[in-house]
Write a protein that holds these residues in place. Structure first.
Motif, PDB file in Angstrom:
ATOM      1  N   ALA A 125      -0.270  -1.682   4.661  1.00  0.00           N
ATOM      2  CA  ALA A 125      -1.666  -1.299   4.854  1.00  0.00           C
ATOM      3  C   ALA A 125      -1.809   0.175   5.209  1.00  0.00           C
ATOM      4  CB  ALA A 125      -2.292  -2.178   5.932  1.00  0.00           C
ATOM      5  N   ALA A 126      -0.696   0.910   5.247  1.00  0.00           N
ATOM      6  CA  ALA A 126      -0.765   2.327   5.633  1.00  0.00           C
ATOM      7  C   ALA A 126      -1.635   3.101   4.651  1.00  0.00           C
ATOM      8  CB  ALA A 126       0.640   2.918   5.680  1.00  0.00           C
ATOM      9  N   ARG A 127      -2.198   4.232   5.119  1.00  0.00           N
ATOM     10  CA  ARG A 127      -3.051   5.030   4.240  1.00  0.00           C
ATOM     11  C   ARG A 127      -2.212   5.899   3.320  1.00  0.00           C
ATOM     12  NH1 ARG A 127      -8.200   5.639   5.058  1.00  0.00           N
ATOM     13  NH2 ARG A 127      -8.197   7.800   4.361  1.00  0.00           N
ATOM     14  N   ARG A 128      -2.718   6.139   2.120  1.00  0.00           N
ATOM     15  CA  ARG A 128      -2.077   7.026   1.151  1.00  0.00           C
ATOM     16  C   ARG A 128      -0.599   6.717   0.947  1.00  0.00           C
ATOM     17  NH1 ARG A 128      -4.940  10.854  -2.209  1.00  0.00           N
ATOM     18  NH2 ARG A 128      -7.024  10.688  -1.391  1.00  0.00           N
ATOM     19  N   LEU A 129      -0.312   5.470   0.699  1.00  0.00           N
ATOM     20  CA  LEU A 129       1.063   5.072   0.396  1.00  0.00           C
ATOM     21  C   LEU A 129       1.548   5.788  -0.856  1.00  0.00           C
ATOM     22  CD1 LEU A 129       0.708   1.244   0.976  1.00  0.00           C
ATOM     23  CD2 LEU A 129       2.322   2.721   2.187  1.00  0.00           C
ATOM     24  N   ARG A 130       2.831   6.157  -0.856  1.00  0.00           N
ATOM     25  CA  ARG A 130       3.418   6.723  -2.069  1.00  0.00           C
ATOM     26  C   ARG A 130       4.172   5.614  -2.796  1.00  0.00           C
ATOM     27  NH1 ARG A 130       7.234  10.720   0.266  1.00  0.00           N
ATOM     28  NH2 ARG A 130       7.194   9.078   1.846  1.00  0.00           N
ATOM     29  N   ILE A 131       3.811   5.385  -4.035  1.00  0.00           N
ATOM     30  CA  ILE A 131       4.382   4.278  -4.810  1.00  0.00           C
ATOM     31  C   ILE A 131       5.187   4.850  -5.968  1.00  0.00           C
ATOM     32  CG2 ILE A 131       3.872   2.101  -5.988  1.00  0.00           C
ATOM     33  CD1 ILE A 131       2.531   2.189  -3.288  1.00  0.00           C
ATOM     34  N   ALA A 132       6.478   4.560  -6.012  1.00  0.00           N
ATOM     35  CA  ALA A 132       7.291   4.981  -7.156  1.00  0.00           C
ATOM     36  C   ALA A 132       7.316   3.848  -8.172  1.00  0.00           C
ATOM     37  CB  ALA A 132       8.708   5.313  -6.699  1.00  0.00           C
ATOM     38  N   LEU A 167      11.637   9.313  -1.228  1.00  0.00           N
ATOM     39  CA  LEU A 167      10.731   9.815  -2.255  1.00  0.00           C
ATOM     40  C   LEU A 167       9.412   9.039  -2.224  1.00  0.00           C
ATOM     41  CD1 LEU A 167      10.382  11.654  -4.757  1.00  0.00           C
ATOM     42  CD2 LEU A 167      11.453   9.877  -6.122  1.00  0.00           C
ATOM     43  N   SER A 168       9.487   7.759  -1.866  1.00  0.00           N
ATOM     44  CA  SER A 168       8.268   6.948  -1.833  1.00  0.00           C
ATOM     45  C   SER A 168       8.325   5.951  -0.691  1.00  0.00           C
ATOM     46  CB  SER A 168       8.099   6.197  -3.156  1.00  0.00           C
ATOM     47  OG  SER A 168       8.995   5.113  -3.222  1.00  0.00           O
ATOM     48  N   ASP A 169       7.161   5.357  -0.362  1.00  0.00           N
ATOM     49  CA  ASP A 169       7.126   4.314   0.660  1.00  0.00           C
ATOM     50  C   ASP A 169       7.466   2.958   0.066  1.00  0.00           C
ATOM     51  OD1 ASP A 169       6.089   6.092   2.721  1.00  0.00           O
ATOM     52  OD2 ASP A 169       4.249   6.102   1.526  1.00  0.00           O
ATOM     53  N   LEU A 170       6.962   2.743  -1.146  1.00  0.00           N
ATOM     54  CA  LEU A 170       7.131   1.445  -1.800  1.00  0.00           C
ATOM     55  C   LEU A 170       7.460   1.670  -3.267  1.00  0.00           C
ATOM     56  CD1 LEU A 170       3.868  -0.227  -0.443  1.00  0.00           C
ATOM     57  CD2 LEU A 170       6.189  -0.721   0.373  1.00  0.00           C
ATOM     58  N   ILE A 171       7.885   0.596  -3.933  1.00  0.00           N
ATOM     59  CA  ILE A 171       8.039   0.676  -5.384  1.00  0.00           C
ATOM     60  C   ILE A 171       7.267  -0.481  -6.021  1.00  0.00           C
ATOM     61  CG2 ILE A 171      10.311   1.763  -5.219  1.00  0.00           C
ATOM     62  CD1 ILE A 171      11.546  -0.927  -6.048  1.00  0.00           C
ATOM     63  N   VAL A 172       6.918  -0.295  -7.285  1.00  0.00           N
ATOM     64  CA  VAL A 172       6.383  -1.399  -8.090  1.00  0.00           C
ATOM     65  C   VAL A 172       7.334  -1.557  -9.254  1.00  0.00           C
ATOM     66  CG1 VAL A 172       4.579  -2.013  -9.727  1.00  0.00           C
ATOM     67  CG2 VAL A 172       3.956  -1.243  -7.446  1.00  0.00           C
ATOM     68  N   ASP A 173       7.900  -2.745  -9.409  1.00  0.00           N
ATOM     69  CA  ASP A 173       8.898  -2.918 -10.459  1.00  0.00           C
ATOM     70  C   ASP A 173       8.966  -4.390 -10.880  1.00  0.00           C
ATOM     71  OD1 ASP A 173      10.745  -2.092 -12.268  1.00  0.00           O
ATOM     72  OD2 ASP A 173      12.359  -1.722 -10.834  1.00  0.00           O
TER      73      ASP A 173
END
Lengths: 227, 394
Positions: A125-132, A167-173
């Motif tokens: 729920a953090a703001r402005r998450l970085r998603i790789a 590099l990112s907080d989370l990934i989508v894969d």
């Protein structure tokens, strides 16, 4: 361009391929899983796809050709009519957008899931998450639907590395077994989509070669439904 | 840095002499042809106030339109992305005739995103519109004119696709779908994504009867058997839907009779330009091209916002796309006569004037120029023979 009046050399099926058909497939898992379906519909490659270096494979029907291309290129080939139909993952289709294509059939092969993944203690729920991710469109739509503004970082591979090196907080894969995630200390956090391969058909081909294509789709549908 | 100042923006093209000549030749033939059917040419503005450009046309066209701010009025201007709504305004607001009105147009439109093959963002849109008659007869006239346009351009192996937006509209209304649900289903229907269509319908709270009809829609395409299938699958639909099916069937039958050689494909889920079309929609396809080469349909309500709703039907095509897919008869290059440079020779000037008036092409030499008659692609030249300038072959 194509020889007309194909000779039927196959006894499995009643299908007549009077119209030339080009089918776009990608090498690897989709190709392996598609071959049995095509075989059940009476289409078999003549060349051995594992050893040949040809990009256009002949089949047992003079009129039917298979082209082997990169998975992400399949929707593009079919959209512009370079192939009449093709098999591609729903993940690729979501990124492509599906313009100019029909997607009449879920082939139920190459199944996996599209997930948000990261460290077990990641704050979703953090703001402005970085998603790789490789799936920019799907990731943006997913977080937008949740009302979250995120930064998308487009990568072409080894997504798991991104959170580890910061590099990112989370990934989508895509996740099939989850073994690569586990080996890197990551876990699946949020399910996004069930992914499987779809049959895609060029819009103009669907109209102009309708009899042949609809028969082929129905043939494949019955094979898929039988499991 | 390399000098790339010659580079054009993506999807913007230019035509070199040979292509431009062929295109201009075709443009004249088509406009003459439309005139012979009684279609009057109108020329619409390239740029105008955004609100009048987009009234009643839907979101797709909004996203396709380049916009800028007018420094004089402070209002937003748009560059036309489609000429049809402009022509509809001319009919509804300026002409205000009670008789059938036939209008045609040609002009470049600009689009923020390409939606056709070869990714052009500056199609040369040509089309014809027929106002003031509701019924298959006017649709048939427009369809015939569309096919003649394709034939004139040299486009071969044409397939016609016929649909009716009233079918989906009516079913959505009958099922009580809200705007979001209708948009989601519309999007999936455009792709005939049957698994997604069924999943969506499952989420809507609609009667089983409506669910079955909406689900059947994506499969209702093919040859004229489709009409019978539709009458069975959509038997419980309301009268508007049944009337739409009858309309398509009647138009299809009339087409087969008037234009027997043209293969006809029905697609009752085809929702091309859904946002301003109101009735029958049609398109022409050719082998090897993913998108349609010409399209049209009925749009009865677009004039309403300009003060007057009139029945309307029309078609349009991109002349540059037609040129690309056509196999036209080769154009004869006109023979050119080379006139050598001569100072103060009234006889030569007089002769050149006469030849040009007679329709010949005369290219004058310039003093000190590079090249000669042959390298300037001239087939003849003017020569002084016995004090008289005469044309002779090279």
């Amino acid at each position: 361009m194509h020889p007309s009046g194909a000779q039927l050399s196959d006894a499995d099926t009643d299908m007549n391929f009077h119209t030339p058909l080009t089918i776009a497939l990608s090498k690897g898992r989709i190709f392996k899983d598609t071959l049995p379906l095509l075989k059940a519909a009476g289409i078999e490659p003549v060349d051995d796809p594992d050893t040949t270096r040809k990009l256009i494979l002949d089949t047992n029907h003079d009129n039917v050709k298979l082209v082997l291309i990169r998975a992400t290129d399949v929707p593009t080939y079919v959209q512009w009519g370079a192939a009449d139909l093709g098999v591609t993952g729903k993940d690729t289709l979501m990124e492509h957008g599906g313009d100019g294509l029909y997607e009449p059939l879920d082939l139920q092969i190459a199944k996996c899931g599209m997930w948000v993944a990261g460290f077990p203690d990641a704050d979703l729920a953090a703001r402005r998450l970085r998603i790789a991710t490789k799936y920019v469109r799907a990731a943006r739509d997913h977080f937008a639907a949740k009302g979250q503004q995120v930064e998308i970082i487009k990568l072409y591979g080894s997504m798991e590395l991104a959170p580890i090196v910061g590099l990112s907080d989370l990934i989508v894969d895509l996740v099939e077994t989850g073994n690569t995630l586990k080996a890197n200390g990551l876990v699946t956090l949020e399910h996004m989509h069930d992914i499987s391969s779809r049959l895609v058909v060029n819009k103009a081909s669907w109209k102009m070669k309708h009899a042949t294509l609809s028969e082929l789709v129905e043939e494949l549908r019955s094979v898929v439904e039988k499991g | 840095m390399h000098n790339e100042r010659w580079l054009l923006p993506e999807g913007i093209d230019e035509l070199l002499p040979e292509q431009a000549r062929a295109l201009e030749h075709l443009r004249r033939r088509l406009l003459d042809h439309y005139a012979s059917w009684g279609y009057e040419l109108v020329i619409t503005p390239f740029i105008e106030y955004l609100e009048s450009l987009l009234t009643g046309t839907g979101k797709d066209l909004d996203l396709q339109t380049f916009k800028l701010t007018d420094q004089l009025s402070g209002r937003q201007l748009g560059i036309r992305a489609d000429i049809t709504p402009q022509v509809a305004r001319i009919d509804a607001h300026h002409l205000r005739r009670d008789e059938p009105t036939r209008l045609c147009y040609i002009g470049t439109v600009l689009r923020t995103r390409s939606d056709g093959f070869a990714a052009s963002r500056s199609p040369l849109q040509i089309g014809a519109e027929l106002y003031g008659h509701a019924g298959i007869e006017s649709d048939l006239e427009i369809l015939s004119l569309m096919l003649e346009t394709l034939n004139t351009a040299g486009v071969e192996d044409i397939y016609l696709d016929l649909g009716h937006v009233g079918i989906f509209r009516g079913l959505a209304r009958q099922a009580g779908l809200d705007a979001d649900q209708e948009a989601a289903l519309f999007e999936a229907l455009q792709r005939k994504a049957q698994p997604e269509i069924d999943a969506l319908i499952g989420e809507f709270s609609v009667t089983d009867e409506c669910a079955a009809m909406l689900s059947a829609l994506a499969g209702l395409n093919g040859d004229d058997e489709v009409i019978n299938k539709a009458r069975i699958a959509l038997a419980n639909a309301d009268d508007d839907v049944l009337a739409a099916i009858d309309y398509v069937a009647a138009l299809g039958a009339a087409l087969t009779q008037t234009l027997p050689g043209v293969p006809l494909h029905y697609d009752l889920a085809e929702l091309r330009a859904y946002h301003y079309q109101t009735g029958v929609v049609f398109a022409a396809f050719v082998p090897g091209l993913g998108n349609e080469v010409a399209r049209g349909g009925r749009y009865d309500h677009i004039g309403e916002v300009f003060g007057r709703a009139r029945p309307a039907t029309g078609f349009s095509a991109d002349l540059k796309t037609l040129m690309r897919v056509a196999r036209p008869e080769p154009l004869a290059v006109p023979e050119s006569i080379f006139a050598p440079w001569a100072d103060n020779d009234p006889g030569l000037l007089q002769r050149i004037r006469e030849l040009r008036r007679a329709g010949r092409v005369v290219v004058r030499e310039l003093p000190g120029q590079a090249g000669d008659a042959a390298s300037m692609a001239c087939s003849h030249q003017l020569q002084l023979v016995n004090g008289e300038w005469q044309v002779s072959a090279l």
